[in-house]
Design a protein around this motif. Structure first.
Motif, short mmCIF file in Angstrom:
data_model
loop_
_atom_site.label_atom_id
_atom_site.label_comp_id
_atom_site.label_asym_id
_atom_site.label_seq_id
_atom_site.Cartn_x
_atom_site.Cartn_y
_atom_site.Cartn_z
N SER A 1 0.90 -1.24 0.31
CA SER A 1 -0.62 0.04 -0.07
C SER A 1 0.92 1.51 -0.29
O SER A 1 0.29 2.63 -0.60
CB SER A 1 -1.08 0.07 0.80
OG SER A 1 -2.36 -1.33 1.28
N HIS B 1 -8.77 5.08 -0.27
CA HIS B 1 -7.61 4.29 0.46
C HIS B 1 -9.03 3.01 1.13
O HIS B 1 -9.05 2.92 2.36
CB HIS B 1 -6.86 4.75 1.33
CG HIS B 1 -6.00 3.31 1.73
ND1 HIS B 1 -4.99 2.84 1.19
CD2 HIS B 1 -5.42 3.06 2.95
CE1 HIS B 1 -4.42 2.09 1.77
NE2 HIS B 1 -4.74 1.54 3.56
N TYR B 2 -9.43 2.01 0.57
CA TYR B 2 -10.28 1.36 1.36
C TYR B 2 -11.37 1.97 1.93
O TYR B 2 -12.00 1.47 2.80
CB TYR B 2 -9.73 0.29 2.47
CG TYR B 2 -8.52 -0.79 2.02
CD1 TYR B 2 -8.96 -1.70 1.71
CD2 TYR B 2 -7.71 -0.17 1.89
CE1 TYR B 2 -7.78 -2.90 0.64
CE2 TYR B 2 -5.99 -0.61 0.86
CZ TYR B 2 -6.85 -2.78 1.09
OH TYR B 2 -5.77 -3.13 0.61
N ILE C 1 -15.27 0.76 0.46
CA ILE C 1 -16.33 -0.65 0.52
C ILE C 1 -17.33 -0.71 1.46
O ILE C 1 -17.12 -2.22 1.10
CB ILE C 1 -15.08 -1.90 1.71
CG1 ILE C 1 -14.53 -1.06 2.78
CG2 ILE C 1 -13.65 -1.60 0.74
CD1 ILE C 1 -13.61 -2.32 3.95
N SER D 1 -8.15 1.52 -3.33
CA SER D 1 -8.00 0.47 -2.61
C SER D 1 -8.99 -0.27 -1.73
O SER D 1 -9.66 0.09 -1.75
CB SER D 1 -7.36 0.12 -1.78
OG SER D 1 -5.40 1.01 -1.81
N PHE D 2 -8.35 -1.74 -2.17
CA PHE D 2 -10.26 -2.95 -2.18
C PHE D 2 -9.85 -4.18 -1.56
O PHE D 2 -8.16 -4.68 -2.03
CB PHE D 2 -11.53 -2.51 -2.87
CG PHE D 2 -11.11 -2.75 -4.06
CD1 PHE D 2 -11.27 -4.35 -4.55
CD2 PHE D 2 -10.47 -2.61 -4.87
CE1 PHE D 2 -11.05 -4.76 -5.36
CE2 PHE D 2 -10.06 -2.50 -6.44
CZ PHE D 2 -10.67 -4.02 -6.94
N HIS E 1 -17.20 -6.26 8.38
CA HIS E 1 -16.38 -6.19 8.82
C HIS E 1 -15.92 -5.90 10.25
O HIS E 1 -17.67 -5.37 10.68
CB HIS E 1 -16.00 -4.62 7.94
CG HIS E 1 -14.79 -3.36 8.00
ND1 HIS E 1 -14.73 -2.74 8.66
CD2 HIS E 1 -13.64 -3.62 7.05
CE1 HIS E 1 -13.58 -2.46 8.76
NE2 HIS E 1 -13.05 -2.56 7.90
N SER F 1 -15.98 -7.11 -0.74
CA SER F 1 -14.62 -7.25 -1.38
C SER F 1 -15.37 -7.81 -2.76
O SER F 1 -16.43 -7.89 -3.34
CB SER F 1 -14.17 -8.49 -0.71
OG SER F 1 -14.75 -9.76 -1.19
N ASP G 1 -5.70 -8.20 -0.75
CA ASP G 1 -5.76 -7.19 -1.15
C ASP G 1 -5.52 -6.08 -3.03
O ASP G 1 -4.69 -6.82 -3.07
CB ASP G 1 -4.74 -6.24 0.09
CG ASP G 1 -5.06 -5.71 1.61
OD1 ASP G 1 -6.15 -6.18 2.11
OD2 ASP G 1 -4.33 -6.95 2.17
#
Length: 209
Positions: A33, A116-117, A120, A147-148, A161, A168, A201
């Motif tokens: 990351s 960044h995530y 999600i 990012s996920f 989560h 996902s 990831d």
């Protein structure tokens, strides 16, 4: 979408201090990351437009990292608690409360968007509109790094989560959604998970047309 985001906001408002303590290292233990964000920042600098939004910035640790990498970075987050924390932790930077599907940014203004995530928790049916909003604020040639969590199956997978339910995604499906939003995916990184969930990831870089 509003109802889902209200649930997400309340969940993150309730874990601000814990969440911030878990991610204070700014990816020192996450080399994949960290390096993808470094590549993103380098490419954004190359566009000549240094304005970049950290969308879903949480406690502001990555907004600060982008600033140190030479970008005029600011943070946006759904959670008022996260924004308040980020302002205290990084008083020299700008943070605002905002929903990802209605960004307080003019059309074509940014050289980069980091997610960044932060996507999600978005239900699959609502993700296309959210991606279109990220595309709207990017200048031609601007960069999006998203990012996920990735799955090998053909469909998104809902999972529990630790903060609030998340999804996902098959990487190819996510890349298709980026393309449909008017972006050009051109780089991806998949790596083994650093958690017990078992998902890969995933990091996708896309460029605005």
């Amino acid at each position: 979408m509003v109802e889902d985001q209200d649930v997400t906001r309340a969940a993150y408002d309730g874990v601000v201090e814990l969440y911030a303590s878990m991610f204070a290292d700014r990816l020192e233990t996450q080399p994949f990351s960290r390096n993808m964000i470094g590549i993103f920042a380098e490419l954004v600098r190359g566009t000549g437009n240094l304005r970049a939004a950290d969308v879903g910035c949480g406690p502001g640790h990555l907004t600060s990292m982008l600033h140190e990498l030479g970008l005029d970075a600011f943070g946006l987050d759904l959670s008022r608690g996260m924004v308040d924390y980020a302002r205290r932790a990084h008083p020299a930077l700008r943070f605002e409360e905002a929903r990802m599907e209605v960004l307080p940014v003019e059309d074509g203004a940014l050289g980069g968007v980091l997610a960044h995530y932060s996507m999600i928790h978005t239900p699959p049916a609502e993700l296309p509109a959210l991606l279109a909003e990220q595309a709207r604020v990017l200048a031609p040639g601007g960069l999006l790094l998203v990012s996920f969590f990735a799955t090998d199956g053909p469909e998104p997978v809902r999972f529990d989560h630790k903060v609030t339910p998340a999804y996902s995604w098959p990487v190819d499906r996510f890349a298709e959604l980026l393309a449909a939003a008017g972006l050009v995916p051109f780089a991806r990184l998949l790596h083994d998970p650093a958690s017990e969930r078992g998902f890969l990831d995933a990091h996708l870089l896309a460029r605005s047309r």
